[in-house]
Design an enzyme around this catalytic site. Structure first.
Site, PDB file in Angstrom:
ATOM      1  CG  ASN A 208      62.025  49.456 -85.701  1.00 11.97           C
ATOM      2  OD1 ASN A 208      61.128  50.210 -85.442  1.00 11.97           O
ATOM      3  ND2 ASN A 208      62.813  48.986 -84.945  1.00 11.97           N
ATOM      4  CG  ASP A 276      64.541  41.187 -81.855  1.00 11.98           C
ATOM      5  OD1 ASP A 276      64.341  41.471 -80.801  1.00 11.98           O
ATOM      6  OD2 ASP A 276      63.598  40.622 -82.545  1.00 11.98           O
ATOM      7  CG  PHE A 324      53.719  47.968 -76.086  1.00 12.20           C
ATOM      8  CD1 PHE A 324      54.198  48.703 -74.944  1.00 12.20           C
ATOM      9  CD2 PHE A 324      52.690  48.695 -76.830  1.00 12.20           C
ATOM     10  CE1 PHE A 324      53.349  49.955 -74.229  1.00 12.20           C
ATOM     11  CE2 PHE A 324      51.924  49.860 -76.141  1.00 12.20           C
ATOM     12  CZ  PHE A 324      52.384  50.173 -75.077  1.00 12.20           C
TER      13      PHE A 324
HETATM   14  O1  C5P Z   1      60.470  40.357 -78.347  1.00 12.69           O
HETATM   15  P1  C5P Z   1      59.649  41.405 -78.683  1.00 12.69           P
HETATM   16  O2  C5P Z   1      60.759  42.357 -79.581  1.00 12.69           O
HETATM   17  O3  C5P Z   1      58.489  41.228 -79.552  1.00 12.69           O
HETATM   18  O4  C5P Z   1      59.071  42.001 -77.495  1.00 12.69           O
HETATM   19  C1  C5P Z   1      58.550  43.337 -77.502  1.00 12.69           C
HETATM   20  C2  C5P Z   1      58.534  43.781 -76.138  1.00 12.69           C
HETATM   21  O5  C5P Z   1      59.996  43.620 -75.693  1.00 12.69           O
HETATM   22  C3  C5P Z   1      58.483  45.419 -76.262  1.00 12.69           C
HETATM   23  O6  C5P Z   1      57.838  45.889 -74.916  1.00 12.69           O
HETATM   24  C4  C5P Z   1      59.946  45.881 -76.371  1.00 12.69           C
HETATM   25  O7  C5P Z   1      60.017  47.154 -75.990  1.00 12.69           O
HETATM   26  C5  C5P Z   1      60.586  45.011 -75.598  1.00 12.69           C
HETATM   27  N1  C5P Z   1      61.991  44.816 -75.954  1.00 12.69           N
HETATM   28  C6  C5P Z   1      62.980  45.399 -75.249  1.00 12.69           C
HETATM   29  N2  C5P Z   1      64.393  44.997 -75.637  1.00 12.69           N
HETATM   30  C7  C5P Z   1      64.540  44.088 -76.834  1.00 12.69           C
HETATM   31  C8  C5P Z   1      63.486  43.584 -77.597  1.00 12.69           C
HETATM   32  C9  C5P Z   1      62.358  43.910 -77.119  1.00 12.69           C
HETATM   33  O8  C5P Z   1      62.851  45.900 -74.206  1.00 12.69           O
HETATM   34  N3  C5P Z   1      65.917  43.939 -77.162  1.00 12.69           N
END
Ligand code: C5P
Length: 398
Positions: A208, A276, A324
């Site tokens: 990304n 994700d 975040f």
């Molecule tokens: O769900 P989303 O990706 O928007 O969430 C963002 C937050 O979750 C950020 O703090 C990101 O670092 C964390 N995150 C994580 N592990 C994932 C997805 C997101 O720690 N697999």
């Protein structure tokens, strides 16, 4: 955030002195007491009346008389503050400071103080780049004088370049950071940063646009406050900051393992843009065209949510877990929902829609969502966002 703090504000004689008026307001808004000191030249740019009215305090002027000395002598004045801020710091004032002159009230206070000094230089670009000025600046840095700015931009004199005084809110952040220095000493903080790379085959991956700039700035700001920082980073384009323990990973799974291995921690800040999904059927060798024109099918599996995993730990959960939320619409609603869903304490939300230039850019405009409510911060350089957030973390852990 600055409640109970006393700031001695030395206003130098430059056109940027008008910004010192706003600086007084901003410092006072945060609970600080501001004691203004005007140089003789400063009085050509701002009046003692406006400075005094905004500060709500007596204004100390270059021509101090015996009554002033009887009320509060210059030595006592120089010691009574928690921090001395010089804004604008003119080339002349900086030269006096570097040379140890004490020929008026401001320079005498700066010589007599036992407190830290923060300068916000402001001058014409040629003056700023002049070897004499740069020599003085290096001497001041060597003496432990802190600096904020100057910024680059259009100048009152019609030229363009570095020399514009830092904006009042940037100076406020620097003041907060200076006063919080050492506030995180003895604390361990884990920071995740950058993107992750999820392999498709040994040479291709899904990534990304995260540069890792905000995470790196945060790591630097936390380390600057004395924290021991474990900086778990994906393949970012911005290098990791100095003074942190760097753990390099590629995938989300590796990032989770590295975070778990780094615990226990007093706080964990998840600034990484974690994929994700990963490719469940990643090939062990390079995928090739077979001439049939048939595109390969990728199957995806969900990655572990590192933030949610750590936030929901039964034992060993860091005292403060910060996530975040980079969103493109309904930022606040999504951020609030995310805070609940993931079980973290704070969410730092921002709008990363294409037009904002935030993802991969130098600035960020964030909203801090906590159990107490919502706080919107102005658009700031990522370094300033990091310093503010680090100061808030230090407060929360105090
Ligand atoms: O769900 P989303 O990706 O928007 O969430 C963002 C937050 O979750 C950020 O703090 C990101 O670092 C964390 N995150 C994580 N592990 C994932 C997805 C997101 O720690 N697999």
């Amino acid at each position: 955030m600055l409640a109970g703090k006393r700031i001695l504000l030395v206003i130098g004689g430059g056109i940027a002195a008008y910004k010192a008026l706003d600086l007084i307001r901003r410092l006072k808004e945060r609970g600080a007491t501001v004691i203004p000191v005007l140089t003789r030249a400063a009085e050509e740019f701002v009046t003692p009346l406006s400075v005094g009215a905004l500060a709500g305090e007596k204004v100390y002027r270059a021509l101090f008389d015996l009554t002033d000395e009887a009320e509060m002598g210059h030595i006592q004045l120089s010691r009574s503050a928690d921090l001395i801020v010089v804004a604008p710091a003119t080339a002349d004032l900086m030269a006096k400071m570097a040379g140890g002159h004490a020929d008026d009230l401001a320079s005498t206070l700066l010589m007599a103080t036992d407190k830290r000094v923060l300068i916000a230089p402001a001058m014409n670009v040629r003056m700023w780049t002049h070897p004499a000025l740069q020599r003085n600046l290096a001497m001041l840095a060597g003496d432990g004088v802190l600096t904020v700015g100057p910024n680059e931009g259009d100048m009152a004199c019609g030229e363009y370049g570095p020399g514009r005084m830092a904006e009042p809110l940037e100076i406020v952040s620097a003041v907060e950071a200076a006063l919080a220095a050492g506030a995180l000493a003895g604390r361990h903080i884990v920071v995740t940063s950058g993107p992750t790379h999820e392999p498709i085959d040994p040479v291709r991956y899904i990534a990304n646009r995260s540069s890792g700039a905000q995470g790196a700035a945060l790591g630097a700001a936390l380390a600057g406050l004395g924290a021991r920082v474990t900086f778990v980073t994906g393949p970012a384009s911005v290098p990791p900051p100095a003074g942190v323990h760097v753990v390099r990973v590629e995938t989300a799974a590796e990032m989770l393992a590295a975070v778990e291995a780094a615990l226990p921690a007093d706080a964990a800040v998840f600034a990484a843009a974690v994929a994700d999904w990963r490719v469940a059927n990643a090939a062990a060798s390079k995928m090739k065209k077979d001439g049939s024109g048939k595109a390969p099918a990728l199957n995806f599996a969900e990655n572990p949510d590192i933030l949610a995993t750590v936030a929901r730990m039964d034992t060993g959960r860091p005292g403060l877990v910060v996530g975040f939320a980079a969103e493109t619409d309904d930022v606040l609603a999504h951020a609030r929902a995310k805070r609940e869903r993931k079980g973290c304490d704070w969410i730092v939300a921002n709008d990363v829609s294409a037009g904002t230039g935030i993802m991969g850019g130098a600035e960020n405009e964030v909203t801090l969502v906590t159990a107490e409510g919502v706080e919107s911060w102005p658009r700031l350089a990522k370094g300033e966002v990091a310093r503010r957030l680090a100061a808030r973390i230090a407060e929360a852990l105090a």
